[in-house]
Design a protein around this motif. Structure first.
Motif, short mmCIF file in Angstrom:
data_model
loop_
_atom_site.label_atom_id
_atom_site.label_comp_id
_atom_site.label_asym_id
_atom_site.label_seq_id
_atom_site.Cartn_x
_atom_site.Cartn_y
_atom_site.Cartn_z
N TYR A 139 50.43 12.26 19.55
CA TYR A 139 49.78 13.52 19.88
C TYR A 139 50.06 13.92 21.31
CZ TYR A 139 47.36 13.16 15.49
OH TYR A 139 47.09 13.09 14.16
N ARG A 140 50.30 15.20 21.52
CA ARG A 140 50.48 15.70 22.87
C ARG A 140 49.19 16.36 23.30
NH1 ARG A 140 56.38 18.44 22.30
NH2 ARG A 140 55.53 18.95 20.26
N PRO A 141 48.98 16.43 24.61
CA PRO A 141 47.74 16.99 25.11
C PRO A 141 47.52 18.40 24.56
CG PRO A 141 48.99 16.02 26.90
CD PRO A 141 49.86 15.96 25.69
N ASN A 142 46.32 18.69 24.18
CA ASN A 142 45.94 20.02 23.72
C ASN A 142 46.66 20.51 22.47
OD1 ASN A 142 44.36 20.04 26.09
ND2 ASN A 142 46.13 20.79 27.24
N GLN A 143 47.20 19.59 21.70
CA GLN A 143 47.80 20.02 20.45
C GLN A 143 47.17 19.24 19.31
OE1 GLN A 143 52.04 20.09 20.38
NE2 GLN A 143 52.18 21.47 22.14
N ASN A 144 46.83 19.96 18.29
CA ASN A 144 46.16 19.30 17.17
C ASN A 144 47.12 18.68 16.17
OD1 ASN A 144 43.60 19.88 18.12
ND2 ASN A 144 43.62 21.92 17.19
N LEU A 145 48.31 19.28 16.09
CA LEU A 145 49.26 18.74 15.14
C LEU A 145 50.07 17.63 15.78
CD1 LEU A 145 50.53 22.01 13.43
CD2 LEU A 145 49.00 20.26 12.50
N PRO A 146 50.34 16.59 15.03
CA PRO A 146 51.11 15.49 15.60
C PRO A 146 52.58 15.87 15.81
CG PRO A 146 50.73 15.10 13.27
CD PRO A 146 49.95 16.34 13.63
N PHE A 147 53.18 15.22 16.76
CA PHE A 147 54.62 15.33 16.94
C PHE A 147 55.23 14.18 16.16
CE2 PHE A 147 58.56 14.06 18.79
CZ PHE A 147 59.20 15.25 19.09
N ILE A 148 56.19 14.47 15.31
CA ILE A 148 56.81 13.42 14.51
C ILE A 148 58.33 13.47 14.69
CG2 ILE A 148 57.17 12.52 12.18
CD1 ILE A 148 54.51 13.80 11.40
N ALA A 149 58.93 12.35 14.92
CA ALA A 149 60.38 12.28 15.00
C ALA A 149 60.82 10.91 14.53
CB ALA A 149 60.86 12.53 16.42
N GLY A 150 62.10 10.76 14.26
CA GLY A 150 62.56 9.47 13.79
C GLY A 150 64.06 9.41 13.73
N CYS A 151 64.55 8.33 13.20
CA CYS A 151 66.00 8.21 13.05
C CYS A 151 66.32 7.31 11.86
CB CYS A 151 66.65 7.69 14.32
SG CYS A 151 66.23 6.01 14.79
N ILE A 169 74.76 3.39 12.80
CA ILE A 169 75.19 2.26 11.98
C ILE A 169 74.52 1.03 12.55
CG2 ILE A 169 77.14 0.86 11.28
CD1 ILE A 169 78.82 3.36 11.32
N TRP A 170 73.71 0.40 11.75
CA TRP A 170 72.95 -0.80 12.13
C TRP A 170 71.78 -0.47 13.04
CZ3 TRP A 170 72.61 -3.50 16.95
CH2 TRP A 170 71.90 -4.71 16.85
N CYS A 171 71.96 0.53 13.89
CA CYS A 171 70.92 0.83 14.88
C CYS A 171 70.89 2.33 15.12
CB CYS A 171 71.29 0.08 16.17
SG CYS A 171 70.24 0.45 17.60
N CYS A 172 69.71 2.86 15.32
CA CYS A 172 69.63 4.28 15.66
C CYS A 172 68.59 4.48 16.75
CB CYS A 172 69.29 5.13 14.44
SG CYS A 172 67.63 4.87 13.75
N GLN A 173 68.68 5.57 17.44
CA GLN A 173 67.72 5.82 18.51
C GLN A 173 67.46 7.30 18.68
OE1 GLN A 173 69.29 4.42 22.25
NE2 GLN A 173 71.32 5.17 21.81
N THR A 174 66.34 7.60 19.23
CA THR A 174 66.02 9.00 19.52
C THR A 174 65.13 9.03 20.75
OG1 THR A 174 65.16 11.05 18.58
CG2 THR A 174 64.02 9.06 17.98
N SER A 175 65.15 10.17 21.42
CA SER A 175 64.32 10.25 22.61
C SER A 175 62.89 10.62 22.21
CB SER A 175 64.91 11.24 23.61
OG SER A 175 65.13 12.46 22.98
N ILE A 176 62.05 10.56 23.17
CA ILE A 176 60.63 10.77 22.95
C ILE A 176 60.16 11.88 23.88
CG2 ILE A 176 58.36 9.66 23.28
CD1 ILE A 176 59.81 7.00 22.70
#
Ligand code: NAG
Ligand code: NAG
Ligand code: NAG
Ligand code: NAG
Length: 189
Positions: A139-151, A169-176
């Protein structure tokens, strides 16, 4: 690296949390311990009740010198009052099988509550596995809906595993994004 059957895991986080520290001195209060194991503890943090500014800055120092944030299981490895951040140990969650077929998993949750949030600049969400889809939610400040991300991470056969890159391949990453708290990780296979 031997993967067996449906694979695995995870989610390291090189953790840095931001705290808003207003009147910081940068040294422990007088007559207060300024260390817990290897960790230097500047005010407003402290290990004893009269030593920290408020319960948010309580460092729970275990007898073996391991420092935990407040009453959590979050292990603190560095505190920088100047930067307004603390560093915590990588959080790893996993869901996998041993070669004997035994299911191993833990609870994929990390509760980051105010005044702390997760630094977007200093963390990455990573997953390792074959046919692994991992996502995190926060959750981000002052926001009711969750932030969702993935890989998503796949292996086309163990030959394709390149342990030096993490690009799907074998590993994935994403920023936050900056400012996330209440992060929860879901693993989907
Ligand atoms: C130190 O103590 C804490 C709290 O009891 C425990 O969680 C941790 O595993 C211990 N660390 C070592 C290296 O023994
Ligand atoms: C202190 O630092 C040393 C060297 O980096 C490390 O091996 C040891 O585990 C640390 N102790 C604690 C309690 O974190
Ligand atoms: C702690 O953080 C400070 C500021 O980022 C950095 O200069 C220092 O090297 C860190 N210490 C350790 C032991 O990681
Ligand atoms: C974050 O987690 C805390 C502790 O479980 C909970 O009390 C709070 O309502 C949560 N906040 C959000 C926005 O989900």
């Amino acid at each position: 690296m031997a993967f067996h059957g449906r694979m695995l895991i995870i989610m390291p986080f090189s953790l840095v949390l931001f705290a808003t520290i207003t009147s910081a001195v940068g040294q422990a209060k007088q007559n207060c311990p300024d260390r817990c194991g290897n960790l230097t503890i500047p005010y407003p943090f402290g290990v004893n009740e009269d030593c920290y500014m408020g319960s948010d800055y309580f460092i729970n120092c275990a007898p073996n010198g391991t420092a935990f944030l407040r009453n959590s299981n979050i292990r603190v490895t560095n505190i920088s009052v100047d930067l307004g951040e603390i560093q915590i140990q990588q959080y790893l969650t996993y869901d996998c099988y041993t070669q004997e077929g035994e299911h191993r998993y833990n609870i994929p949750e990390l509760w980051v509550t105010p005044p702390y949030t997760i630094s977007g600049a200093k963390n990455k969400f990573m997953a390792v596995g074959c046919d692994t889809y991992a996502e995190f939610e926060g959750y981000r400040p002052n926001q009711n809906l969750p932030f969702i991300a993935g890989c998503m991470s796949q292996c086309l056969g163990l030959d394709s595993v390149d342990e030096n890159s993490c690009s799907g391949i074998w590993c994935c990453q994403t920023s936050i994004p900056d400012g996330l708290k209440n992060r929860t990780v879901f693993l989907n296979f």
